[in-house]
Write an enzyme that holds these catalytic residues in place. Structure first.
Site, PDB file in Angstrom:
ATOM      1  N   TYR B 115       0.833  -0.797  -0.041  1.00 36.85           N
ATOM      2  CA  TYR B 115      -0.075  -0.280   0.148  1.00 36.85           C
ATOM      3  C   TYR B 115       0.817   0.799   0.157  1.00 36.85           C
ATOM      4  O   TYR B 115       2.061   0.625   0.773  1.00 36.85           O
ATOM      5  CB  TYR B 115      -0.881  -0.031   0.947  1.00 36.85           C
ATOM      6  N   TYR B 154      -0.680  -9.875   0.810  1.00 31.95           N
ATOM      7  CA  TYR B 154       0.260  -9.594   2.141  1.00 31.95           C
ATOM      8  C   TYR B 154       0.472 -10.132   2.762  1.00 31.95           C
ATOM      9  O   TYR B 154      -0.701 -10.217   3.789  1.00 31.95           O
ATOM     10  CB  TYR B 154       0.420  -8.395   1.531  1.00 31.95           C
ATOM     11  N   ARG B 164      -3.047 -11.398   4.444  1.00 31.25           N
ATOM     12  CA  ARG B 164      -4.391 -11.199   3.216  1.00 31.25           C
ATOM     13  C   ARG B 164      -4.676 -12.067   1.688  1.00 31.25           C
ATOM     14  O   ARG B 164      -3.401 -11.526   1.839  1.00 31.25           O
ATOM     15  CB  ARG B 164      -4.121  -9.526   4.006  1.00 31.25           C
ATOM     16  N   HIS B 167      -7.315  -8.472  -2.483  1.00 31.44           N
ATOM     17  CA  HIS B 167      -8.528  -8.105  -2.314  1.00 31.44           C
ATOM     18  C   HIS B 167      -8.877  -6.837  -2.487  1.00 31.44           C
ATOM     19  O   HIS B 167      -7.822  -6.573  -2.734  1.00 31.44           O
ATOM     20  CB  HIS B 167      -8.428  -7.978  -0.577  1.00 31.44           C
ATOM     21  N   HIS B 169     -10.580  -3.016  -1.327  1.00 30.68           N
ATOM     22  CA  HIS B 169     -11.560  -2.649  -0.628  1.00 30.68           C
ATOM     23  C   HIS B 169     -12.570  -1.223  -0.651  1.00 30.68           C
ATOM     24  O   HIS B 169     -11.978  -0.724  -1.822  1.00 30.68           O
ATOM     25  CB  HIS B 169     -11.011  -1.575   1.108  1.00 30.68           C
TER      26      HIS B 169
END
Lengths: 204, 249
Positions: B115, B154, B164, B167, B169
């Site tokens: 991110y 990640y 995770r 995905h 959000h």
């Protein structure tokens, strides 16, 4: 056999996670140039009617530690008690007031803060007046489904005393968890996610 | 509401939320929830005008590249690195009716699972051409679409070796503030979905499956981008027939 209702199930909620700022307030987390401004930053302009106030608060977890990675959103009527929404059938709201704001809790001091106006009264379903209030919604890492509550005002004691929602709170000492304390034009309400001072959250 | 719609706005209250379908507040396997979960009973009551209404976002606020994460942060002539995909679907309510004018905001990691955020510490590389945010507003049929790169999985600090699954959000505004929803979309066939403590906060397997987007071969653009279809369902609302009118008095 009988007929079917054909209802769908609501999409399950998932936590907003630690990087919620990327999606909801990218400029706040230094992702610049994608959107001009972060949505919900400015609620009023020079023409907005009503008493200018600041509404702010902090969010504490069950260890009384500040939650500095949350996003708070608020929704409120204008100074005459009208919502700027197509579902508002009682009249037309102040066109210079959206009624909606969004603010991350500050990474240092933990405050969310909105420059807004004091909302007017709106009716409960049976016509009784509700005390002036702001709807508050909180999401953050560790919160699986967004938390709804309300911000009422400490200088509206008379209206608060007959507010249909506040009257529903069984444990009367918990009413104050929804009442922001006034200091000049600043109203402050701290939110406690759990513990003895836990805020009253709503299933509404 | 779109300008060319002749439908009347709806004013009915929303269906009660099926809390058993959602994750409970306290889910100890997802450790952060332990101190951030309310412990008292929620105060339940039928929505008032404060929750039945909600803000409106006009199509005019959406920029040309807002629904193109491959290009909306990229330098001119460049693009984000990763598997090119299109995510599309409809926003419906529990009655199956399209929710038009719904604002969707999405955010995600880059193709390496990183991110763009100062709290992010994973060693995977930043992509200089990828910001990770986008948004769209649904049309009269409740449809939306955006282009992006498939996010990478990640690791995250929870258990010793928790990851995770890939995905995206989603944040969704319907027509009433009571419909406000944040969720995550997963990808068909990812074996990591079922190992994830955040996914597994949801008790019902069928509810988890509602978050998994199938590969949509029909909408895949040859020689360009694969498509995934992700429909979102918001709370339905009652017809106001026989109810006390909000305008009351």
């Amino acid at each position: 056999m009988m007929q079917e209702l054909h209802r769908l199930k609501e999409t399950p909620s998932q936590t907003a996670g630690p990087y919620v700022h990327i999606g909801l307030t990218p400029n706040y987390c230094d992702i610049r140039g994608v959107y001009d401004d972060d949505l919900g930053t400015t609620m009023v302009n020079d023409q907005t009617l009503g008493e200018r106030i600041t509404v702010r608060g902090r969010i504490f977890d069950g260890a009384d530690t500040l939650v500095r990675d949350a996003i708070a959103e608020i929704w409120q009527p204008d100074s005459a008690g009208l919502y700027n929404s197509p579902s508002e059938m009682r009249g037309t709201a102040d066109p210079n007031f959206t009624g909606w704001g969004r603010c991350p809790t500050n990474a240092e001091n933990g405050y969310f803060q909105f420059e807004t106006i004091k909302p007017g009264k709106v009716p409960f379903k049976d016509g009784r007046p509700m005390a002036p209030h702001i709807t508050l919604w909180i999401v953050a890492r560790g919160i699986n489904i967004g938390l709804h509550t309300r911000i009422y005002f400490s200088d509206e004691a008379e209206a608060n005393a007959i507010d249909p929602l506040l009257l529903r709170i069984e444990h009367r000492q918990r009413v104050e968890t929804m009442v922001a304390q006034k200091d000049g034009s600043i109203y402050t309400l701290d939110i406690h996610l759990q513990g003895p001072k836990e805020t009253v959250f709503l299933d509404i | 509401m779109s300008a060319n719609s002749n439908k009347q706005p709806e004013t009915g209250g929303f269906f009660a939320r099926d809390r058993a379908w959602h994750a409970p507040a306290l889910t100890p396997e997802y450790k952060t929830s332990i101190l951030r979960s309310p412990q008292r009973a929620l105060l339940s009551l039928d929505g008032t005008i404060s929750e039945i209404t909600g803000p409106v976002f006009g199509h005019s606020m959406i920029g040309e590249l807002d629904n193109d994460l491959i290009h909306n942060y990229a330098r001119p002539g460049e693009s984000a690195i990763g598997e090119r995909i299109i995510v599309h679907g409809r926003v419906l309510d529990e009655r199956g009716q399209p929710v038009r004018g719904a604002l969707l905001e999405f955010w995600q990691a880059n193709a390496g699972g990183r991110y763009r955020h100062k709290k992010e510490t994973y060693l995977a590389a930043i992509d200089p051409n990828f910001g990770g945010c986008g948004r769209a507003i649904t049309d009269d049929d409740g449809r939306y679409a955006f282009r992006t790169v498939k996010p990478g999985p990640y690791p995250w600090p929870n258990g010793v070796n928790d990851w995770r699954p890939a995905h995206i959000h989603f944040s969704v505004f319907g027509h009433g503030f009571a419909q406000r929803l944040i969720t995550q979309m997963y990808f068909e066939g990812d074996p990591m979905i079922w190992k994830c403590p955040i996914v597994n906060t949801i008790p019902d397997r069928k509810a988890i499956e509602q978050l998994i987007a199938p590969l949509d071969w029909g909408q895949t653009i040859p020689m360009d981008a694969r498509a995934y279809k992700f429909d979102i369902v918001l709370r339905g609302r009652r017809s106001t027939l026989f109810e006390n009118r909000l305008e009351g008095n």
